[in-house]
Design a protein around this motif. Sequence first.
Motif, PDB file in Angstrom:
ATOM      1  N   GLY A 280       5.896 -13.202 -11.709  1.00 21.51           N
ATOM      2  CA  GLY A 280       6.401 -12.769 -13.000  1.00 21.51           C
ATOM      3  C   GLY A 280       5.338 -12.726 -14.085  1.00 21.51           C
ATOM      4  N   GLU A 281       4.304 -13.562 -13.952  1.00 20.81           N
ATOM      5  CA  GLU A 281       3.288 -13.643 -14.996  1.00 20.81           C
ATOM      6  C   GLU A 281       2.097 -12.714 -14.773  1.00 20.81           C
ATOM      7  N   SER A 282       1.878 -12.247 -13.549  1.00 25.44           N
ATOM      8  CA  SER A 282       0.698 -11.422 -13.256  1.00 25.44           C
ATOM      9  C   SER A 282       0.939  -9.999 -13.724  1.00 25.44           C
ATOM     10  N   LYS A 283       0.204  -9.581 -14.738  1.00 32.56           N
ATOM     11  CA  LYS A 283       0.415  -8.272 -15.361  1.00 32.56           C
ATOM     12  C   LYS A 283      -0.814  -7.364 -15.276  1.00 32.56           C
ATOM     13  N   GLY A 284      -1.833  -7.776 -14.507  1.00 31.19           N
ATOM     14  CA  GLY A 284      -3.031  -6.958 -14.372  1.00 31.19           C
ATOM     15  C   GLY A 284      -3.712  -7.197 -13.034  1.00 31.19           C
ATOM     16  N   VAL A 285      -4.517  -6.231 -12.608  1.00 33.18           N
ATOM     17  CA  VAL A 285      -5.291  -6.369 -11.378  1.00 33.18           C
ATOM     18  C   VAL A 285      -6.720  -5.895 -11.631  1.00 33.18           C
ATOM     19  N   VAL A 286      -7.647  -6.450 -10.848  1.00 34.93           N
ATOM     20  CA  VAL A 286      -9.040  -6.026 -10.876  1.00 34.93           C
ATOM     21  C   VAL A 286      -9.425  -5.609  -9.462  1.00 34.93           C
ATOM     22  N   VAL A 300       1.031  -6.522  -4.879  1.00 29.66           N
ATOM     23  CA  VAL A 300      -0.028  -5.626  -5.321  1.00 29.66           C
ATOM     24  C   VAL A 300      -0.988  -5.329  -4.167  1.00 29.66           C
ATOM     25  N   LEU A 301      -1.170  -6.280  -3.257  1.00 30.68           N
ATOM     26  CA  LEU A 301      -2.004  -6.038  -2.083  1.00 30.68           C
ATOM     27  C   LEU A 301      -1.382  -4.967  -1.197  1.00 30.68           C
ATOM     28  N   ALA A 302      -0.079  -5.054  -0.979  1.00 35.45           N
ATOM     29  CA  ALA A 302       0.599  -4.043  -0.161  1.00 35.45           C
ATOM     30  C   ALA A 302       0.493  -2.666  -0.796  1.00 35.45           C
ATOM     31  N   SER A 303       0.638  -2.603  -2.114  1.00 33.86           N
ATOM     32  CA  SER A 303       0.513  -1.330  -2.810  1.00 33.86           C
ATOM     33  C   SER A 303      -0.898  -0.774  -2.678  1.00 33.86           C
ATOM     34  N   ALA A 304      -1.907  -1.652  -2.719  1.00 35.98           N
ATOM     35  CA  ALA A 304      -3.297  -1.213  -2.584  1.00 35.98           C
ATOM     36  C   ALA A 304      -3.570  -0.646  -1.195  1.00 35.98           C
ATOM     37  N   VAL A 305      -2.966  -1.228  -0.167  1.00 29.07           N
ATOM     38  CA  VAL A 305      -3.138  -0.717   1.196  1.00 29.07           C
ATOM     39  C   VAL A 305      -2.628   0.719   1.287  1.00 29.07           C
ATOM     40  N   VAL A 306      -1.462   0.985   0.715  1.00 27.00           N
ATOM     41  CA  VAL A 306      -0.913   2.342   0.735  1.00 27.00           C
ATOM     42  C   VAL A 306      -1.842   3.299  -0.005  1.00 27.00           C
ATOM     43  N   GLN A 307      -2.365   2.855  -1.148  1.00 33.53           N
ATOM     44  CA  GLN A 307      -3.283   3.692  -1.912  1.00 33.53           C
ATOM     45  C   GLN A 307      -4.541   4.028  -1.111  1.00 33.53           C
ATOM     46  N   VAL A 336       4.721  -1.292 -13.380  1.00 39.07           N
ATOM     47  CA  VAL A 336       5.907  -1.030 -12.543  1.00 39.07           C
ATOM     48  C   VAL A 336       6.494  -2.355 -12.093  1.00 39.07           C
ATOM     49  N   ASN A 337       7.751  -2.584 -12.451  1.00 39.98           N
ATOM     50  CA  ASN A 337       8.428  -3.828 -12.086  1.00 39.98           C
ATOM     51  C   ASN A 337       9.289  -3.624 -10.845  1.00 39.98           C
ATOM     52  N   ASN A 338       9.144  -4.542  -9.884  1.00 37.92           N
ATOM     53  CA  ASN A 338       9.954  -4.550  -8.667  1.00 37.92           C
ATOM     54  C   ASN A 338       9.856  -3.226  -7.901  1.00 37.92           C
ATOM     55  N   PRO A 353      17.368 -10.976 -11.378  1.00 39.50           N
ATOM     56  CA  PRO A 353      16.482  -9.889 -10.940  1.00 39.50           C
ATOM     57  C   PRO A 353      15.092 -10.427 -10.610  1.00 39.50           C
ATOM     58  N   ARG A 354      14.433  -9.757  -9.692  1.00 39.82           N
ATOM     59  CA  ARG A 354      13.077 -10.150  -9.293  1.00 39.82           C
ATOM     60  C   ARG A 354      12.063  -9.489 -10.209  1.00 39.82           C
ATOM     61  N   ASP A 355      11.202 -10.296 -10.824  1.00 37.16           N
ATOM     62  CA  ASP A 355      10.155  -9.783 -11.690  1.00 37.16           C
ATOM     63  C   ASP A 355       8.821  -9.887 -10.964  1.00 37.16           C
ATOM     64  N   VAL A 356       8.225  -8.738 -10.667  1.00 37.78           N
ATOM     65  CA  VAL A 356       6.885  -8.688 -10.087  1.00 37.78           C
ATOM     66  C   VAL A 356       6.307  -7.327 -10.426  1.00 37.78           C
ATOM     67  N   TYR A 357       5.043  -7.304 -10.863  1.00 42.02           N
ATOM     68  CA  TYR A 357       4.481  -6.089 -11.438  1.00 42.02           C
ATOM     69  C   TYR A 357       3.318  -5.567 -10.593  1.00 42.02           C
ATOM     70  N   THR A 358       3.335  -4.248 -10.394  1.00 37.16           N
ATOM     71  CA  THR A 358       2.271  -3.553  -9.674  1.00 37.16           C
ATOM     72  C   THR A 358       1.854  -2.327 -10.482  1.00 37.16           C
ATOM     73  N   PRO A 359       0.650  -1.796 -10.232  1.00 39.19           N
ATOM     74  CA  PRO A 359       0.206  -0.629 -10.997  1.00 39.19           C
ATOM     75  C   PRO A 359       1.011   0.625 -10.672  1.00 39.19           C
ATOM     76  N   SER A 360       1.157   1.494 -11.659  1.00 39.18           N
ATOM     77  CA  SER A 360       1.713   2.821 -11.443  1.00 39.18           C
ATOM     78  C   SER A 360       0.669   3.692 -10.755  1.00 39.18           C
ATOM     79  N   GLN A 361       1.058   4.903 -10.367  1.00 45.39           N
ATOM     80  CA  GLN A 361       0.095   5.800  -9.735  1.00 45.39           C
ATOM     81  C   GLN A 361      -1.070   6.101 -10.682  1.00 45.39           C
ATOM     82  N   GLU A 362      -0.768   6.328 -11.947  1.00 42.06           N
ATOM     83  CA  GLU A 362      -1.822   6.611 -12.918  1.00 42.06           C
ATOM     84  C   GLU A 362      -2.746   5.407 -13.096  1.00 42.06           C
ATOM     85  N   GLU A 363      -2.171   4.220 -13.086  1.00 45.32           N
ATOM     86  CA  GLU A 363      -2.990   3.010 -13.216  1.00 45.32           C
ATOM     87  C   GLU A 363      -3.859   2.792 -11.979  1.00 45.32           C
TER      88      GLU A 363
END
Length: 371
Positions: A280-286, A300-307, A336-338, A353-363
């Motif tokens: 819930g607190e992680s709002k950025g990635v490097v 966010v790791l799973a999203s990065a694999v797809v990217q 992007v939440n959830n 509700p589950r709060d977890v944030y990942t980058p959008s496609q533009e991000e």
Amino acid sequence: SPRRVLFSREDKMQRYLACACIALLALATGSDAFASTSSLSFPSATTRLSRAISSPRPAVVARGSLGLRSQLGNFGQEEVEQEGIELSEELMLLMAMDVQRKRAVPEGSNVIVFGALDRTGQTICRALNIDGRYNACVQTYEGYENKTKWKIDGTNKPFSNDTKIFYNRLPSDVKAAVLCVEGATDVEQLKGVLSTGLPIQRFIMVSKQGIDLREDDWKLKMNPFLQLDKWNLLEETVQQYAENANWDYTIIRAGKLRGGPFFQSNFAFEEALEDRIFDGESKGVVLKLGDQNGQTGRDVLASAVVQCLARSETANKVLSLTSHKMFREDGVKCSVNNALDIAPETSKGGERPRDVYTPSQEEWDKAFNML
């Protein structure tokens, strides 16, 4: 002073047609995917060329039919600037082969996930299904549902109906593979996976951060739980097999893995609560080339694999990914939440509700452009 050479269209096309013919022959015969990993230095151009033409590559599908001319683009009457270097036929061939190899995995392809029963593997399969560009495939055994510790929150099974399950056999029509074990596997087991002869274009390995930093930080090097020397050997093995088998690799180094949609199946309550707070607190990635040191959320790791599957520029790169509470100038925000569309928790009454944030496609585009 720089040497200036002007090639006519006819001259260029004759050269590239000759290169294409040699390349098709080389790719049709392939190279040895079972070579020893004891020597990890990259071979010279001459060695690579002779190996590609003379060495057998069992069960690996040749990709010569892709058409090198179309891969190289449209060459006209443009002038070529060279710093005293004359392009040989062999060098042009190797350049053409590199252009052919470094490409995104085609949409609609099957992607097999090794290590899928653990938390990161299940999260990656879910991310592949939600994204929709690729088909998640898992090789497992019958009855695995009852022996799997982790299950995604709100479900009674590890995988959704969109995941293709193969019992005691490997699918034959995959274009990419993802290795995402959370603990360092044995290198011989990895070699067994890499030697299956799957006709892949890309192999993505989730690795551990600190490999490049361990020599200057004794706490990293001596930590028995990190096993950085073992992770380093696994990375080198993947790179060597990719070189020999003529497919691309991407290595993503993750920090300490946190979070993921497993609050209900994590019976270590304190850890489960800390992971929920982390998500819930992680709002950025490097995202960086090479190494860094930190923590990484599983979502966010799973999203990065797809990217990485969808991006040609990630071919043959070693990346690292960390999660952060606040936005950093060398990173991107997560808006992007959830993204995995996990249902609200109802086990303790009411809905949470589950709060977890990942980058959008533009991000994500911005993050990869910063590499």
